[in-house]
Scaffold this motif. Structure first.
Motif, PDB file in Angstrom:
ATOM      1  N   ALA A  19       0.837  -1.202   0.000  1.00 19.10           N
ATOM      2  CA  ALA A  19       0.000   0.000   0.000  1.00 19.10           C
ATOM      3  C   ALA A  19       0.877   1.259   0.000  1.00 19.10           C
ATOM      4  N   LEU A  20       1.971   1.232   0.738  1.00 15.79           N
ATOM      5  CA  LEU A  20       2.896   2.373   0.759  1.00 15.79           C
ATOM      6  C   LEU A  20       3.459   2.627  -0.629  1.00 15.79           C
ATOM      7  N   LEU A  21       3.894   1.575  -1.292  1.00 18.77           N
ATOM      8  CA  LEU A  21       4.488   1.724  -2.620  1.00 18.77           C
ATOM      9  C   LEU A  21       3.455   2.073  -3.691  1.00 18.77           C
ATOM     10  N   ALA A  22       2.169   1.931  -3.366  1.00 16.31           N
ATOM     11  CA  ALA A  22       1.107   2.301  -4.301  1.00 16.31           C
ATOM     12  C   ALA A  22       0.766   3.791  -4.217  1.00 16.31           C
ATOM     13  N   ILE A  23       1.322   4.489  -3.228  1.00 22.07           N
ATOM     14  CA  ILE A  23       1.061   5.926  -3.084  1.00 22.07           C
ATOM     15  C   ILE A  23       1.654   6.645  -4.293  1.00 22.07           C
ATOM     16  N   PRO A  24       0.848   7.461  -4.968  1.00 22.73           N
ATOM     17  CA  PRO A  24       1.375   8.215  -6.111  1.00 22.73           C
ATOM     18  C   PRO A  24       2.533   9.110  -5.671  1.00 22.73           C
ATOM     19  N   GLY A  25       3.614   9.068  -6.429  1.00 23.90           N
ATOM     20  CA  GLY A  25       4.778   9.882  -6.122  1.00 23.90           C
ATOM     21  C   GLY A  25       5.895   9.120  -5.434  1.00 23.90           C
ATOM     22  N   ILE A  26       5.615   7.885  -4.998  1.00 23.60           N
ATOM     23  CA  ILE A  26       6.636   7.061  -4.351  1.00 23.60           C
ATOM     24  C   ILE A  26       6.950   5.882  -5.262  1.00 23.60           C
ATOM     25  N   SER A  27       8.214   5.663  -5.503  1.00 26.55           N
ATOM     26  CA  SER A  27       8.652   4.554  -6.329  1.00 26.55           C
ATOM     27  C   SER A  27       9.758   3.813  -5.590  1.00 26.55           C
ATOM     28  N   GLY A  28       9.651   2.489  -5.550  1.00 26.84           N
ATOM     29  CA  GLY A  28      10.679   1.718  -4.877  1.00 26.84           C
ATOM     30  C   GLY A  28      10.388   0.238  -4.920  1.00 26.84           C
ATOM     31  N   ASN A  29      11.047  -0.494  -4.037  1.00 25.77           N
ATOM     32  CA  ASN A  29      10.872  -1.939  -3.970  1.00 25.77           C
ATOM     33  C   ASN A  29      11.051  -2.383  -2.521  1.00 25.77           C
ATOM     34  N   TYR A  30      10.766  -3.656  -2.263  1.00 29.74           N
ATOM     35  CA  TYR A  30      10.894  -4.159  -0.896  1.00 29.74           C
ATOM     36  C   TYR A  30      11.261  -5.634  -0.890  1.00 29.74           C
ATOM     37  N   GLY A  31      11.698  -6.068   0.265  1.00 23.53           N
ATOM     38  CA  GLY A  31      11.971  -7.474   0.489  1.00 23.53           C
ATOM     39  C   GLY A  31      11.593  -7.828   1.916  1.00 23.53           C
ATOM     40  N   VAL A  32      11.361  -9.083   2.159  1.00 24.53           N
ATOM     41  CA  VAL A  32      11.048  -9.542   3.510  1.00 24.53           C
ATOM     42  C   VAL A  32      12.364  -9.694   4.255  1.00 24.53           C
ATOM     43  N   VAL A  53       8.421  11.724  -6.237  1.00 21.19           N
ATOM     44  CA  VAL A  53       8.021  12.729  -7.204  1.00 21.19           C
ATOM     45  C   VAL A  53       6.979  13.613  -6.542  1.00 21.19           C
ATOM     46  N   GLY A  54       7.175  14.894  -6.631  1.00 24.91           N
ATOM     47  CA  GLY A  54       6.253  15.839  -6.005  1.00 24.91           C
ATOM     48  C   GLY A  54       6.910  16.437  -4.780  1.00 24.91           C
ATOM     49  N   GLY A  55       6.207  17.276  -4.105  1.00 26.60           N
ATOM     50  CA  GLY A  55       6.751  17.935  -2.935  1.00 26.60           C
ATOM     51  C   GLY A  55       6.918  16.996  -1.761  1.00 26.60           C
ATOM     52  N   ALA A  56       7.999  17.208  -1.015  1.00 29.57           N
ATOM     53  CA  ALA A  56       8.283  16.360   0.143  1.00 29.57           C
ATOM     54  C   ALA A  56       7.189  16.470   1.190  1.00 29.57           C
ATOM     55  N   ILE A  57       6.591  17.636   1.339  1.00 31.46           N
ATOM     56  CA  ILE A  57       5.542  17.799   2.349  1.00 31.46           C
ATOM     57  C   ILE A  57       4.303  17.001   1.959  1.00 31.46           C
ATOM     58  N   ALA A  58       3.966  16.978   0.669  1.00 28.37           N
ATOM     59  CA  ALA A  58       2.805  16.201   0.216  1.00 28.37           C
ATOM     60  C   ALA A  58       3.048  14.710   0.420  1.00 28.37           C
ATOM     61  N   ILE A  59       4.241  14.234   0.126  1.00 26.80           N
ATOM     62  CA  ILE A  59       4.572  12.822   0.318  1.00 26.80           C
ATOM     63  C   ILE A  59       4.600  12.501   1.812  1.00 26.80           C
ATOM     64  N   ALA A  60       5.144  13.406   2.626  1.00 25.62           N
ATOM     65  CA  ALA A  60       5.171  13.201   4.072  1.00 25.62           C
ATOM     66  C   ALA A  60       3.752  13.059   4.616  1.00 25.62           C
ATOM     67  N   GLU A  61       2.839  13.886   4.125  1.00 23.25           N
ATOM     68  CA  GLU A  61       1.432  13.786   4.545  1.00 23.25           C
ATOM     69  C   GLU A  61       0.837  12.440   4.168  1.00 23.25           C
ATOM     70  N   GLN A  62       1.149  11.959   2.974  1.00 24.39           N
ATOM     71  CA  GLN A  62       0.618  10.675   2.526  1.00 24.39           C
ATOM     72  C   GLN A  62       1.202   9.521   3.343  1.00 24.39           C
ATOM     73  N   ILE A  63       2.492   9.590   3.655  1.00 21.47           N
ATOM     74  CA  ILE A  63       3.115   8.543   4.469  1.00 21.47           C
ATOM     75  C   ILE A  63       2.501   8.533   5.861  1.00 21.47           C
ATOM     76  N   ARG A  64       2.308   9.702   6.439  1.00 23.81           N
ATOM     77  CA  ARG A  64       1.709   9.788   7.774  1.00 23.81           C
ATOM     78  C   ARG A  64       0.282   9.244   7.764  1.00 23.81           C
ATOM     79  N   LYS A  65      -0.492   9.595   6.741  1.00 15.29           N
ATOM     80  CA  LYS A  65      -1.869   9.092   6.616  1.00 15.29           C
ATOM     81  C   LYS A  65      -1.866   7.568   6.475  1.00 15.29           C
ATOM     82  N   TRP A  66      -0.958   7.058   5.641  1.00 12.67           N
ATOM     83  CA  TRP A  66      -0.838   5.606   5.454  1.00 12.67           C
ATOM     84  C   TRP A  66      -0.543   4.929   6.789  1.00 12.67           C
ATOM     85  N   TYR A  67       0.413   5.478   7.541  1.00  9.52           N
ATOM     86  CA  TYR A  67       0.783   4.897   8.826  1.00  9.52           C
ATOM     87  C   TYR A  67      -0.383   4.921   9.807  1.00  9.52           C
ATOM     88  N   GLN A  68      -1.059   6.041   9.907  1.00  6.77           N
ATOM     89  CA  GLN A  68      -2.172   6.166  10.843  1.00  6.77           C
ATOM     90  C   GLN A  68      -3.290   5.192  10.503  1.00  6.77           C
TER      91      GLN A  68
END
Length: 108
Positions: A19-32, A53-68
């Motif tokens: 779900a984190l990696l599905a946030i628009p503006g975030i690109s990456g990968n993961y492993g267990v 991609v995009g402003g750091a504050i907008a991405i920070a808001e999305q990460i915080r929302k995802w976490y909450q």
């Protein structure tokens, strides 16, 4: 320059990671992670964010929302701990992190 990493621990770490990696503006990968202590039903993932991609504050808001959302179990999913490691090695737990602290990690 090193990438930003997140360590996510909990019963639904994999779903939360996806779900984190599905946030628009975030690109990456993961492993267990195999380094996490083994407890029944608990998984740990390590996410590497390669591009923001995009402003750091907008991405920070999305990460915080995802976490909450995951911490509050609103979606029926559960994670216990999320640690962000910035490019400069600075670490912060999302549990008590402010939006400004998350932004600083993303920009460092």
């Amino acid at each position: 320059m090193a990438d930003i990493q997140l360590a996510i621990e909990g019963e639904d770490a994999i779903a939360a990671t996806e779900a984190l990696l599905a946030i628009p503006g975030i690109s990456g990968n993961y492993g267990v992670s195999s380094d996490a202590p083994e407890r029944e039903g608990v998984t740990a993932t390590v996410v590497t964010i390669v591009t923001i991609v995009g402003g750091a504050i907008a991405i920070a808001e999305q990460i915080r929302k995802w976490y909450q959302e995951y911490k509050a179990k609103q979606s029926g999913k559960r994670i216990e701990k999320v640690l962000i490691v910035g490019r400069n090695g600075r670490r912060i737990l999302l549990k008590d992190a402010t939006l400004e602290e998350i932004r600083q990690i993303l920009e460092s």
